[in-house]
Design an enzyme around this catalytic site. Structure first.
Site, mmCIF file in Angstrom:
data_model
loop_
_atom_site.group_PDB
_atom_site.id
_atom_site.type_symbol
_atom_site.label_atom_id
_atom_site.label_comp_id
_atom_site.label_asym_id
_atom_site.label_seq_id
_atom_site.Cartn_x
_atom_site.Cartn_y
_atom_site.Cartn_z
ATOM 1 N N SER A 55 -11.035 -1.088 -1.070
ATOM 2 C CA SER A 55 -9.755 -1.018 -0.360
ATOM 3 C C SER A 55 -9.929 -1.292 1.126
ATOM 4 C CB SER A 55 -9.129 0.373 -0.509
ATOM 5 O OG SER A 55 -8.467 0.513 -1.724
ATOM 6 N N ASP A 73 0.847 -1.189 0.000
ATOM 7 C CA ASP A 73 0.000 0.000 0.000
ATOM 8 C C ASP A 73 0.885 1.242 0.000
ATOM 9 O OD1 ASP A 73 -2.326 1.798 0.685
ATOM 10 O OD2 ASP A 73 -3.311 -0.139 0.948
ATOM 11 N N HIS A 114 -3.694 5.880 3.363
ATOM 12 C CA HIS A 114 -4.374 4.681 2.875
ATOM 13 C C HIS A 114 -3.747 3.414 3.447
ATOM 14 C CE1 HIS A 114 -5.924 1.773 -0.131
ATOM 15 N NE2 HIS A 114 -6.879 2.659 -0.355
#
Length: 774
Positions: A551, A143, A220
């Protein structure tokens, strides 16, 4: 210089000065196998890879061709990544030892209470107790990196590092070995593909921020890693909203962070390098909340890298993508990965819009609002599309006239720019509040944000009524009433409207997505350098924020995979996936069919096998196992050529001989998908299940056939004497030559139900039938 470097410094530190930069781009070069293993073999492979550059790349002044090398892959891929001109790439393709040369590809990120919603609790017979909270397993997260100081990565109570772990804590900008601990046991970063592909003019992104290290500058990666395996954090909230204890799905598991994504996306060369290291480091689960649109498997680096990872015993979990509700939009379709769609929780954050005519429109927001638009009688004038331009309808920065919006509540259409960006644009123009209005394509989808001003999101139906009211009166007014956090009142789970759907474009004989999991308004860890809105100018700070997307769904399932692996360490990745799929729920918390985001009933192409159920997944009763060689045979049945299969599996195969030897082969997948072509009406499939439940157990079949389709199963009863025993059965599907009116697909279920007093296992497989004309 501060805690974070500006992008121009990032370029000056890391970007090599490229000769003829405009002519160079990054390529991934796949080679035919090179013998050898171990450390000596790794060095040998590096020299071997460099030899190809020496053959095809000319010297540039004093720079050797080897300076063009980006990565040398050893574990999940045979080959390397390098910067090449078109002519050099063509020269490499002509070499006999080269299997393929393809341009680097950019993919996108597919962007607390959820563990409780999944039924994870301290019950002595629950998934946490059965698995030891995931202790001993390692979840590798590919990520945007990690914020190691987050309380979600506190290692109190964590066991020592597993003996098999061979990873590192790679130093870099504001990151060193002391940032790792017994929870966050490893961290690496990969920027060579990103640097090679990003435009060399820094003025295009002068304000972008980035850390040249595993440290997360965007949030994220921190969010997804903590969702999968974050530690328990009491009193977690987003500036007071959604308060409770935050905890990852597998709070006892270790985390390893592989930073492969940067501000402009994730490049295949970096992703492959991260996967290559992660498998060699010793992870048990790979979590990839990234991808793109569906492409052929032999061109998909994630599919290619994950094949070898799976063959080495690593479970690979991927996001399905956010391109729903369009059919055949699902990404990460490889049958050896676990593909995850997104679903809702029963937690809501109501923020009503009370109109001047007395009507109240439902909306949602996580604005931390002890503000007051709640003051009695206090209303704001409503404005929409000031200036009459499309840009002002979308509230794009610079499009709003301050004189027209100052002190008012501005209505902004979704689209073009980010949701939080619109709020910032309204605030900068002097607006006092915002109503974010869903478009028809967004429907009633309710992904919320931590806005920088009082704001709420309303669905499309409410947006239509709101705009009608604005046009009906010379001075429309409204106020926002914030309702706090409410749990249990909404029907859930439901499939998120944005969640990508099947049937699979590249592989219609395998149903994708496999399952759905919580992916809407998920609260998880957040970096200390960013405000909870993610906007650069947001000066607020919070250890947690809310995000939505597949996600967010992906790491929930990665965490469940860690729990299953911890409870059953000898299981193959296929067995882990089977356990998660066949125990999934097809009804919501009220016992009714799971709904879709468009208001209808969710079908198998939207939710796959259903919504994950961790407590049942650790004790599935029966599992469908698949060996790596079976995937190769499956690719043969799809008509892939010898070279296409080699590109995926790194193995040579004679499909004619394989299919001759195994006539009627069907992949032993936990779901049943049939693609009827050119008016075909019959399909026969074979499945084999392994007893991982109690000895001396018997299962009987129950079938809910797709509408208009006849499904027969033989035998109808499976009896097992011993643990680990296998039994096979045959499924015959007879369908009309043409699909039911107005449809091109149909879905149903096949269930093996344990009978007698041995247990209560229910092993469910979805059935998907599609009709196609070639």
């Amino acid at each position: 210089m501060g805690l974070i470097s500006y992008f121009y410094l990032f370029l000056s530190l890391l970007l090599p000065v490229l000769a003829a930069a405009q002519a160079l781009q990054s390529y991934i070069v796949q080679l035919h196998p090179h013998d050898g293993d171990g450390e000596a073999a790794l060095a040998s492979k590096l020299h071997w890879h460099l030899s190809f550059l020496e053959k095809s790349v000319p010297w540039e002044q004093e720079k050797r061709p080897s300076s063009r090398l980006l990565y040398s892959y050893h574990t999940v891929f045979d080959g390397f990544a390098a910067q090449l001109t078109d002519d050099e790439a063509a020269a490499l393709r002509a070499l006999p030892a080269v299997a393929s040369v393809r341009a680097d590809r950019r993919v996108e990120l597919h962007t607390t209470y959820s563990y409780k919603f999944l039924g994870l609790n301290f019950c002595p017979t629950g998934a946490w107790a059965r698995s030891g909270y995931g202790r001993g397993t390692i979840v590798g997260v590919l990520d945007t990196g990690v914020w190691p100081e987050s309380p979600s990565f506190d290692d109190r109570g964590m066991p020592p590092l597993p003996v098999r772990w061979s990873g590192v804590c790679q130093g870099g900008e504001h990151f060193n070995a002391t940032n790792c601990n017994r929870k966050l046991i490893g961290a690496r970063f990969y920027a060579k593909g990103h640097r090679a592909n990003y435009p060399t003019n820094p003025s295009e992104a002068a304000s972008l921020l980035e850390y040249v290290s595993p440290r997360d500058a965007h949030g994220h990666g921190t969010h997804t890693a903590s969702t999968a395996a974050g530690a328990a954090v009491a009193g977690a909230s987003v500036l007071g909203a959604g308060a409770g204890e935050a905890r990852g799905v597998a709070p006892g598991a270790h985390v390893a962070a592989y930073k492969v994504c940067w501000f402009n996306g994730c490049f295949s060369s970096d992703i492959l390098a991260g996967m290559d290291d992660a498998v060699r480091d010793g992870v048990d689960v790979l979590s990839l909340s990234l991808g793109g649109f569906p492409i052929p498997l032999f061109e998909d680096s994630i599919a290619i890298g994950s094949f070898r990872a799976t063959a080495r015993g690593v479970s690979v979990v991927c996001a399905a993508g956010n391109n729903g509700p369009a059919p055949s939009s699902v990404a990460n379709e490889a049958p050896w990965v676990l593909t995850v769609g997104a679903a809702t929780l029963d937690r809501r954050f109501p923020a009503y819009v009370r109109l001047g005519n007395g009507r109240v429109l439902y909306g949602e927001s996580m604005y931390p609002g002890k503000i007051d638009l709640k003051k009695r009688g206090k209303e704001l004038e409503l404005v929409y599309a000031v200036g009459g331009t499309r840009e002002s309808e979308y509230c794009i920065k610079g499009s709003l006239d301050p004189a027209a919006v100052a002190g008012k509540m501005v209505v902004c259409d979704r689209g073009v720019t980010g949701r939080a960006d619109k709020g910032e644009a309204v605030k900068e123009a002097g607006g006092a509040a915002m109503v974010l209005a869903n478009s028809e394509i967004n429907g009633q989808e309710d992904s919320i944000d931590v806005h920088v001003l009082p704001a709420t999101l309303v669905g499309y139906r409410e947006a239509v009524e709101l705009k009608k009211y604005i046009s009906s009166t010379p001075r429309p007014v409204a106020k926002i009433v914030f309702g706090g956090t409410r749990i249990g009142r909404a029907r859930a789970p439901a499939v998120a409207l944005f969640s990508a759907r099947g049937p699979s474009l590249t592989n219609p004989s395998v149903l994708k997505p496999d399952v759905v999991a919580p992916g809407v308004n998920i609260i998880a860890a957040w970096p200390g350098n960013l405000g909870p809105s993610g906007l650069e100018d947001d000066a607020r700070r919070s250890n947690f924020t809310v995000l939505s997307g597949t996600s967010m769904a992906c790491p929930h399932v990665s965490g469940i995979a860690a729990l299953v692996r911890s409870a059953h360490p000898s299981w193959s990745p296929a067995m882990v996936r089977s356990a998660i799929m066949t125990t999934a729920d097809i009804t919501d918390r009220r016992g009714k069919p799971i709904m879709d985001g468009d208001g209808g009933r969710a079908d198998v192409f939207a939710m796959g096998a259903g919504h994950v159920n961790p407590a049942r997944a650790v004790d599935p009763g029966l599992v469908y196992d698949i060996q790596p060689a079976d995937y190769v045979t499956h690719l043969c049945t799809l008509g892939y050529t010898h070279m296409e299969i080699f590109k995926i599996t790194h193995a040579g195969v004679n499909c004619s001989a394989v299919l001759q030897q195994d006539r009627g082969f069907t992949l032993n997948y936990p779901s049943i998908a049939v693609a009827l072509k050119n008016r075909a009406t019959t399909a026969v499939l074979r499945r084999t299940v392994t007893n991982v439940g109690t000895p001396n157990s018997t299962y009987t079949v129950q079938v809910a056939a797709p509408p208009g389709v006849k499904v027969t199963v033989a035998p109808t009863t499976l009896a097992f004497v011993e643990f680990g025993e296998q039994r096979s059965f045959q499924v015959t599907i007879v369908a009309p030559a043409s699909p039911p009116a107005g449809q091109d697909s149909a879905g149903g279920y096949l269930v093996w139900k344990q009978i007698g007093g041995q247990g209560k296992h229910v092993v469910r497989s979805p059935i998907a039938v599609t009709w196609t004309v070639e």
